[in-house]
Scaffold this active site. Sequence first.
Site, PDB file in Angstrom:
ATOM      1  N   ASP A 112      83.554  26.703  68.825  1.00  0.00           N
ATOM      2  CA  ASP A 112      84.930  27.224  68.868  1.00  0.00           C
ATOM      3  C   ASP A 112      84.939  28.583  68.167  1.00  0.00           C
ATOM      4  O   ASP A 112      84.674  28.657  66.964  1.00  0.00           O
ATOM      5  CB  ASP A 112      85.855  26.224  68.151  1.00  0.00           C
ATOM      6  CG  ASP A 112      87.332  26.610  68.238  1.00  0.00           C
ATOM      7  OD1 ASP A 112      87.637  27.716  68.702  1.00  0.00           O
ATOM      8  OD2 ASP A 112      88.162  25.784  67.826  1.00  0.00           O
ATOM      9  N   LYS A 123      96.408  35.266  61.592  1.00  0.00           N
ATOM     10  CA  LYS A 123      95.242  36.058  61.165  1.00  0.00           C
ATOM     11  C   LYS A 123      95.291  36.355  59.665  1.00  0.00           C
ATOM     12  O   LYS A 123      94.256  36.309  58.985  1.00  0.00           O
ATOM     13  CB  LYS A 123      95.174  37.346  61.984  1.00  0.00           C
ATOM     14  CG  LYS A 123      94.928  37.054  63.469  1.00  0.00           C
ATOM     15  CD  LYS A 123      94.839  38.288  64.311  1.00  0.00           C
ATOM     16  CE  LYS A 123      94.970  37.952  65.798  1.00  0.00           C
ATOM     17  NZ  LYS A 123      93.978  36.987  66.297  1.00  0.00           N
ATOM     18  N   GLY A 124      96.492  36.618  59.136  1.00  0.00           N
ATOM     19  CA  GLY A 124      96.594  36.952  57.710  1.00  0.00           C
ATOM     20  C   GLY A 124      96.155  35.793  56.838  1.00  0.00           C
ATOM     21  O   GLY A 124      95.278  35.932  55.968  1.00  0.00           O
ATOM     22  N   GLY A 163      76.879  40.977  67.054  1.00  0.00           N
ATOM     23  CA  GLY A 163      76.977  41.474  65.678  1.00  0.00           C
ATOM     24  C   GLY A 163      78.103  42.472  65.510  1.00  0.00           C
ATOM     25  O   GLY A 163      79.213  42.277  66.022  1.00  0.00           O
ATOM     26  N   ASP A 217      88.569  36.375  61.970  1.00  0.00           N
ATOM     27  CA  ASP A 217      89.276  36.309  60.676  1.00  0.00           C
ATOM     28  C   ASP A 217      88.319  35.866  59.572  1.00  0.00           C
ATOM     29  O   ASP A 217      88.422  36.339  58.432  1.00  0.00           O
ATOM     30  CB  ASP A 217      90.449  35.331  60.759  1.00  0.00           C
ATOM     31  CG  ASP A 217      91.445  35.746  61.829  1.00  0.00           C
ATOM     32  OD1 ASP A 217      91.566  36.966  62.088  1.00  0.00           O
ATOM     33  OD2 ASP A 217      92.097  34.862  62.409  1.00  0.00           O
ATOM     34  N   GLY A 268      81.124  40.165  68.593  1.00  0.00           N
ATOM     35  CA  GLY A 268      80.854  38.752  68.874  1.00  0.00           C
ATOM     36  C   GLY A 268      79.391  38.433  68.688  1.00  0.00           C
ATOM     37  O   GLY A 268      78.811  38.702  67.635  1.00  0.00           O
ATOM     38  N   SER A 324      81.368  29.608  61.032  1.00  0.00           N
ATOM     39  CA  SER A 324      82.690  29.131  61.490  1.00  0.00           C
ATOM     40  C   SER A 324      82.705  28.768  62.983  1.00  0.00           C
ATOM     41  O   SER A 324      83.428  27.864  63.383  1.00  0.00           O
ATOM     42  CB  SER A 324      83.783  30.153  61.172  1.00  0.00           C
ATOM     43  OG  SER A 324      83.868  31.123  62.172  1.00  0.00           O
TER      44      SER A 324
END
Length: 320
Positions: A250, A43-44, A226, A256, A223, A288
């Site tokens: 996906d 995640k970072g 919003g 992230d 999700g 994304s």
Amino acid sequence: MSKSYDVVVCGSCIMDFISYVPRLPKVGETLHGTRFETGFGGKGANQCVAAARLGSRTAIIGKLGNDSWGNIYYDALRSEGVNLERVEIVDGQTTGIAQINVADNGDNQIVIVAGANNMLQTEDVQKSEHLLSDAKVLICQLETPALATIEALRTFPGVSIMNAAPAMDDIPHELLRYCTVFCVNELEAALITGLEVRTVMQAKNALLKLRDMGCQTVIITLGENGAIFGSKISTTIKHVKPHKVDKVVDTTGAGDAFIGALAHFIARNPTSDLTCCIAAANRVASISVQKRGTQKSYPRFEETGLPTELLSDQGDWECI
Ligand code: RIB
């Protein structure tokens, strides 16, 4: 030119091993997958790369293992233009890995083994003072030890975003109190507050509880619904609407993408309302989810269709 960073991340670097499957397996079930990929995750690092792709000057404080994955990952982060002077390759540790299943409908399940990420210490944060002292935004998550995160949040002078993922039900209260913005998804909000969070109004209740627990500003991402946000200094809670997409491919790493983009927009638009930054970050996350993978699905700024100056569009949000 100033060497100050827009976004500094204190957090995880993990290699993703991704299996694409028709549906997520049941307990005890073996399924045939349709495709396998490796990817750069954690995640970072995901959040850092999301900000870097949008044009932020970025740095990460993190740990990789002294194995082939660690060295490959180091080069990948360097090619994204991320400052790596505080990334250590640790002897005797494996690079963090994630086993990820992605179903045809875009849902995923993830198991991580943090490996070298567990070695991130308070001293690593203290030694990064030169990066942190004049950075605009700091981002932290929960894939590295909480003590180092608390130190980073406690000492950081700018805007800090605490993304409490993966969630823990006994989260140290300093993580809630020391950050400027506390950001979780609906599952994490439910685990931390003990409340059910399935609808926008249930999310509002969880947000109010998180505020009572000491958070200054809370964002709960929902999700396809919003995000909502609210802060201690105002009674207003806003629902920022999502960007609709034709087909979700996906969702891995979409949260992230949102956090990294949020940090970028806050750093680059310090006088803008948070509503605009959240709406713009929603747009980045929605792009994304239309591609496979985590970092490789993140857009560059030119691909987002966003204006350089963020605008507050009344159609993007409502008070709830
Ligand atoms: O949020 C997605 C990320 O979670 C993946 O990249 C995986 O590495 C885990 O950290």
